[in-house]
Write a protein that holds these residues in place. Structure first.
Motif: not given
Length: 155
Positions: A42-50, A96-103
């Motif tokens: 969402n607007s280049f932000f994505v949450t990933l699981e370890a 356990a999770t991390h929010l990334f900016n994918s830009t």
């Protein structure tokens, strides 16, 4: 399709899909596979699981061919790709999770060119019995479906 094909209904090798490309010439054969975890950003932000990234990079066969592809919900056609290993390395210990900016990740078209050109993601040895393609063939044998007539299917 690797989604929910692993142990305990997890994604096999931490990926949703495997994409294999084979190029054959009279004297050579090149084969490459990418294991891809698909995510919506969402607007280049994505949450990933370890846990998923750990599954993707846990062995030497999958470590260098595992990627995350984030497709943005807000920016039409925006797709970003990054290696699972580099993303896992960005996690703080114990999270356990991390929010990334994918830009800052690679756009899909340049990534695809680099992947097909073997600048990223190692090619496989078509004769190696431990190649990812052979492993996937053995693990994902199509199940024998009972034969049905067209009438039975339509019913």
């Amino acid at each position: 399709m690797l989604d929910r094909r692993g142990p305990n209904n997890t994604d096999l090798f931490g990926a949703d899909i495997a994409v294999t490309v084979t190029v054959e010439a009279p004297t050579q054969k090149m084969i490459k596979t990418a294991l891809v975890q698909l995510k919506v950003s969402n607007s280049f932000f994505v949450t990933l699981e370890a846990r998923q990234l750990d599954d993707a990079i846990s062995n030497s066969i999958t470590r260098d061919i595992s990627f995350v592809l984030a497709v943005d919900r807000e920016q039409r056609g925006a797709m970003r790709v990054r290696t699972s290993k580099s993303l896992r390395d960005a996690f703080a210990p114990g999270n356990a999770t991390h929010l990334f900016n994918s830009t800052g990740w690679s756009s899909f078209a340049p990534w695809l060119y680099d992947w097909l050109s073997c600048h990223i993601g190692a090619p496989s040895d078509p004769d190696n019995p431990r190649s990812i393609e052979r492993i996937l063939e053995k693990l994902l044998q199509p199940s024998a479906l009972p034969q049905a007539s067209a009438e039975e299917i339509l019913r």
